[in-house]
Design a protein around this motif. Structure first.
Motif, mmCIF file in Angstrom:
data_model
loop_
_atom_site.group_PDB
_atom_site.id
_atom_site.type_symbol
_atom_site.label_atom_id
_atom_site.label_comp_id
_atom_site.label_asym_id
_atom_site.label_seq_id
_atom_site.Cartn_x
_atom_site.Cartn_y
_atom_site.Cartn_z
ATOM 1 N N PHE A 107 0.831 -1.198 0.000
ATOM 2 C CA PHE A 107 0.000 0.000 0.000
ATOM 3 C C PHE A 107 0.872 1.257 0.000
ATOM 4 O O PHE A 107 1.755 1.416 0.845
ATOM 5 C CB PHE A 107 -0.910 0.007 1.226
ATOM 6 C CG PHE A 107 -1.956 -1.075 1.196
ATOM 7 C CD1 PHE A 107 -3.264 -0.787 0.824
ATOM 8 C CD2 PHE A 107 -1.637 -2.383 1.534
ATOM 9 C CE1 PHE A 107 -4.230 -1.775 0.777
ATOM 10 C CE2 PHE A 107 -2.599 -3.387 1.495
ATOM 11 C CZ PHE A 107 -3.900 -3.080 1.118
ATOM 12 N N SER A 108 0.584 2.124 -0.950
ATOM 13 C CA SER A 108 1.284 3.408 -1.029
ATOM 14 C C SER A 108 0.306 4.453 -1.551
ATOM 15 O O SER A 108 -0.856 4.141 -1.839
ATOM 16 C CB SER A 108 2.507 3.307 -1.944
ATOM 17 O OG SER A 108 2.120 2.947 -3.259
ATOM 18 N N GLN A 109 0.773 5.683 -1.672
ATOM 19 C CA GLN A 109 -0.111 6.759 -2.112
ATOM 20 C C GLN A 109 -0.538 6.563 -3.565
ATOM 21 O O GLN A 109 0.091 5.819 -4.331
ATOM 22 C CB GLN A 109 0.583 8.116 -1.960
ATOM 23 C CG GLN A 109 1.734 8.331 -2.929
ATOM 24 C CD GLN A 109 2.415 9.675 -2.716
ATOM 25 O OE1 GLN A 109 2.287 10.288 -1.669
ATOM 26 N NE2 GLN A 109 3.140 10.133 -3.726
ATOM 27 N N HIS A 110 -1.604 7.232 -3.941
ATOM 28 C CA HIS A 110 -2.147 7.123 -5.292
ATOM 29 C C HIS A 110 -1.124 7.592 -6.330
ATOM 30 O O HIS A 110 -0.433 8.583 -6.136
ATOM 31 C CB HIS A 110 -3.415 7.974 -5.415
ATOM 32 C CG HIS A 110 -4.064 7.866 -6.762
ATOM 33 N ND1 HIS A 110 -4.681 6.718 -7.187
ATOM 34 C CD2 HIS A 110 -4.182 8.768 -7.773
ATOM 35 C CE1 HIS A 110 -5.164 6.913 -8.397
ATOM 36 N NE2 HIS A 110 -4.877 8.142 -8.780
ATOM 37 N N GLY A 111 -1.000 6.829 -7.414
ATOM 38 C CA GLY A 111 -0.072 7.199 -8.483
ATOM 39 C C GLY A 111 1.319 6.641 -8.329
ATOM 40 O O GLY A 111 2.237 7.048 -9.048
ATOM 41 N N SER A 122 -2.845 1.463 -4.689
ATOM 42 C CA SER A 122 -2.643 2.909 -4.562
ATOM 43 C C SER A 122 -3.807 3.509 -3.802
ATOM 44 O O SER A 122 -4.956 3.466 -4.268
ATOM 45 C CB SER A 122 -2.530 3.539 -5.965
ATOM 46 O OG SER A 122 -1.381 3.046 -6.627
ATOM 47 N N LEU A 123 -3.534 4.074 -2.653
ATOM 48 C CA LEU A 123 -4.586 4.607 -1.790
ATOM 49 C C LEU A 123 -4.860 6.075 -2.114
ATOM 50 O O LEU A 123 -3.937 6.903 -2.060
ATOM 51 C CB LEU A 123 -4.174 4.482 -0.324
ATOM 52 C CG LEU A 123 -4.019 3.058 0.219
ATOM 53 C CD1 LEU A 123 -3.417 3.092 1.610
ATOM 54 C CD2 LEU A 123 -5.361 2.333 0.231
ATOM 55 N N PRO A 124 -6.080 6.417 -2.440
ATOM 56 C CA PRO A 124 -6.405 7.826 -2.705
ATOM 57 C C PRO A 124 -6.500 8.632 -1.419
ATOM 58 O O PRO A 124 -6.856 8.106 -0.354
ATOM 59 C CB PRO A 124 -7.772 7.738 -3.394
ATOM 60 C CG PRO A 124 -8.386 6.479 -2.846
ATOM 61 C CD PRO A 124 -7.247 5.530 -2.637
ATOM 62 N N GLY A 125 -6.138 9.887 -1.487
ATOM 63 C CA GLY A 125 -6.315 10.775 -0.340
ATOM 64 C C GLY A 125 -5.274 10.653 0.744
ATOM 65 O O GLY A 125 -5.460 11.195 1.842
ATOM 66 N N VAL A 126 -4.188 9.917 0.512
ATOM 67 C CA VAL A 126 -3.118 9.798 1.511
ATOM 68 C C VAL A 126 -1.786 10.141 0.860
ATOM 69 O O VAL A 126 -1.649 10.113 -0.367
ATOM 70 C CB VAL A 126 -3.046 8.377 2.119
ATOM 71 C CG1 VAL A 126 -4.351 8.011 2.793
ATOM 72 C CG2 VAL A 126 -2.693 7.357 1.048
ATOM 73 N N GLN A 134 -0.961 7.477 10.468
ATOM 74 C CA GLN A 134 -2.165 6.780 10.917
ATOM 75 C C GLN A 134 -3.299 6.851 9.905
ATOM 76 O O GLN A 134 -4.079 5.897 9.747
ATOM 77 C CB GLN A 134 -2.635 7.292 12.293
ATOM 78 C CG GLN A 134 -3.196 8.705 12.309
ATOM 79 C CD GLN A 134 -2.153 9.716 12.696
ATOM 80 O OE1 GLN A 134 -1.009 9.571 12.285
ATOM 81 N NE2 GLN A 134 -2.532 10.712 13.472
ATOM 82 N N GLY A 135 -3.397 7.973 9.166
ATOM 83 C CA GLY A 135 -4.433 8.071 8.137
ATOM 84 C C GLY A 135 -4.238 7.027 7.054
ATOM 85 O O GLY A 135 -5.194 6.388 6.590
ATOM 86 N N LYS A 136 -3.022 6.816 6.656
ATOM 87 C CA LYS A 136 -2.693 5.810 5.642
ATOM 88 C C LYS A 136 -2.976 4.400 6.166
ATOM 89 O O LYS A 136 -3.507 3.548 5.451
ATOM 90 C CB LYS A 136 -1.218 5.965 5.263
ATOM 91 C CG LYS A 136 -0.743 5.083 4.126
ATOM 92 C CD LYS A 136 0.716 5.427 3.841
ATOM 93 C CE LYS A 136 1.287 4.600 2.717
ATOM 94 N NZ LYS A 136 2.709 4.941 2.456
#
Length: 228
Positions: A107-111, A122-126, A134-136
């Motif tokens: 899991f990593s940030q979007h893109g 890819s996690l959106p919004g983090v 903690q949000g991620k």
């Protein structure tokens, strides 16, 4: 040979009471068989009607009975990583202990970098650059809940610099009932410099480090469904 048994070379005719007994038994047997057949047809028709009901078909897959009959895999591991570590840490995890678990995803940030040989979510919004993450972590757990909550007995949140002895871990988890809410790891407070960002209010929680493990019942809690 006794004369009473034979008359003029023929067997004695059966008594009238014996004839009547057999003549009454035949209709009784026929009626019983017909009743059983009729009852069977009625039961089959009833089952057919229930199976054709849209509500039945819609609910059966989500029922508790169906859930208990589902064949689940033992362990899912979600690895928290970042775009800059996908080529190194994440790839090393995937090529070593990651091959031994039922499923592993990173899991990593979007893109982030995409590669068909590495299962990246890819996690959106983090953002990979926000600390503490903690949000991620919550987004990752929400993804596990919504996409894999019914498919595995145990869920692990790990960091990309962790090494997992999968065989020993699964042997340990096999002794615990995953249908109960279980949450385990190494409790702590985090780094003192970020205590004010964690909102722990003096309490410690299992976080990061060697990993955090959730049972199937725990990962399906209402909290992970409600993360905005």
């Amino acid at each position: 040979m006794k004369a009473s048994m034979w008359v003029q070379g023929h067997r004695k005719r059966p008594r009238l009471s014996s004839v009547l007994h057999h003549k009454c038994l035949l209709p009784f047997l026929s009626g019983t068989i017909f009743g059983i057949a009729l009852s069977t047809i009625f039961i089959l028709l009833l089952i057919s009607l229930l199976a054709g009901n849209d509500g039945w078909n819609a609910d059966i897959t989500d029922s508790g009975i169906s859930g208990e009959l589902t064949v689940r895999q033992p362990l899912y591991v979600g690895v928290m990583t970042a775009g800059k570590f996908l080529h190194t840490r994440a790839t090393a995890c995937n090529n070593t202990w990651g091959r031994q678990v039922s499923k592993v995803e990173f899991f990593s940030q979007h893109g982030s970098w995409e590669d068909n040989h590495l299962p990246i979510i890819s996690l959106p919004g983090v953002s990979d650059d926000v600390y503490p993450p903690q949000g991620k972590a919550f987004r990752m757990l929400q993804y596990m809940c919504q996409n894999h909550g019914q498919s595995y007995d145990w869920f692990m949140r790990a960091d990309d610099d962790s090494y997992i002895n999968v065989e020993r871990l699964q042997r340990f988890l096999g002794k615990i009932d995953s249908s109960k809410k279980v949450y385990m790891g190494q409790p702590g407070y985090g780094f003192p410099a970020v205590w004010h960002k964690l909102g722990l209010n003096g309490r410690n929680f299992c976080m990061g480090g060697p990993g955090v493990i959730f049972s199937r019942a725990a990962i399906q809690g209402e909290y992970f469904h409600q993360i905005p």
